[in-house]
Write an enzyme that holds these catalytic residues in place. Structure first.
Site, PDB file in Angstrom:
ATOM      1  N   HIS A 197       0.828  -1.213   0.000  1.00  0.00           N
ATOM      2  CA  HIS A 197       0.000   0.000   0.000  1.00  0.00           C
ATOM      3  C   HIS A 197       0.857   1.256   0.000  1.00  0.00           C
ATOM      4  O   HIS A 197       2.072   1.214   0.230  1.00  0.00           O
ATOM      5  CB  HIS A 197      -0.939  -0.006   1.212  1.00  0.00           C
ATOM      6  CG  HIS A 197      -0.236   0.013   2.535  1.00  0.00           C
ATOM      7  ND1 HIS A 197       0.214   1.167   3.132  1.00  0.00           N
ATOM      8  CD2 HIS A 197       0.090  -0.996   3.388  1.00  0.00           C
ATOM      9  CE1 HIS A 197       0.788   0.884   4.294  1.00  0.00           C
ATOM     10  NE2 HIS A 197       0.736  -0.431   4.459  1.00  0.00           N
ATOM     11  N   CYS A 213       2.379  -3.729   6.853  1.00  0.00           N
ATOM     12  CA  CYS A 213       2.915  -4.663   5.863  1.00  0.00           C
ATOM     13  C   CYS A 213       4.019  -3.998   5.067  1.00  0.00           C
ATOM     14  O   CYS A 213       5.059  -3.668   5.600  1.00  0.00           O
ATOM     15  CB  CYS A 213       1.779  -5.144   4.975  1.00  0.00           C
ATOM     16  SG  CYS A 213       0.571  -6.158   5.862  1.00  0.00           S
TER      17      CYS A 213
END
Length: 239
Positions: A197, A213
């Site tokens: 992202h 992440c």
């Protein structure tokens, strides 16, 4: 589910400065094979730079988005973690993605042994999973919905959340921890909870962030997102 909180919630209480996505920008021509600088993080893949884009252009303001995306000062970022074309030391198929958490890089394989290299920031979830997956869902300006266990660990989060179509969270936009683009990894017949992202904290690429992440500069995630189709194979290397 693994969390995506690679960001601090005080940053969610104010509108973060936007970052640029990138469109078709000029690219510096490739030098002859055999030239170029060698880059290696302490435990990452060894690559050799073949070409660098015009950073003043690709990290500039990017118009046409639903939310403001502004330029970043790319000179504040270690050049190893800025986008570039590299000689890639693996035999992954063109069109695939390789994430190297130990080296703080993500690679999109362009052709045999050549890849676009992007810098990433890695949270504890990013270090905690490795293996093969596929991108089975993509979203621009995605809502971020923290799992209940995160809210239980940090009740102050709740006051900063609102109802979204997916549950209590942060609506997509300049306050969303997921940034301008999000790609969701699936494997073993399920959502792995692993995300690639964007971020409104571009200067954290090349570092360990608090959690989450794999986060990318918004310009870079937008560039990658436009080139990745559903079903794209992803290999996450062990950290």
């Amino acid at each position: 589910m693994l969390t995506r909180r690679s960001f601090t919630f005080p940053a969610l209480s104010v509108a973060a400065a936007g970052l640029a996505g990138c469109g078709s920008r000029s690219i510096v021509a490739l030098p002859e094979i055999g030239s170029g600088s060698i880059a290696q993080s302490p435990q990452g893949l060894v690559t050799r730079t073949l070409a660098r884009p015009n950073y003043a252009e690709i990290y500039a303001d990017y118009p046409g988005e639903r939310f403001p995306i502004s330029a970043i000062d790319y000179q504040r970022i270690d050049p190893r973690f800025l986008r570039q074309t590299v000689a890639f030391p693996r035999d992954d198929k063109p069109g695939s993605i390789v994430v190297d958490p130990a080296g703080y890089h993500l690679y999109f394989v362009e052709s045999p042994r050549v890849a676009t290299q992007y810098g990433v920031g890695v949270g504890r979830e990013g270090f905690g999973w490795s293996g093969a997956a596929r991108i089975n869902m993509k979203r621009d300006w995605a809502d971020w919905v923290p799992p209940p266990e995160m809210i239980a660990r940090d009740p102050e989060i709740r006051s900063q959340l609102e109802q979204t179509p997916r549950g209590l969270g942060v609506r997509g936009g300049s306050k969303s921890p997921l940034g301008a683009r999000t790609m969701y990894l699936f494997g073993e017949g399920r959502d792995l909870g692993y995300r690639i992202h964007g971020t409104f904290e571009p200067y954290t690429v090349g570092t360990n962030v608090s959690s989450g992440c794999i986060r990318m500069i918004n310009q870079d995630i937008a560039h990658l997102y436009a080139r990745v189709s559903l079903g794209t194979p992803v290999t996450v290397l062990p950290a």
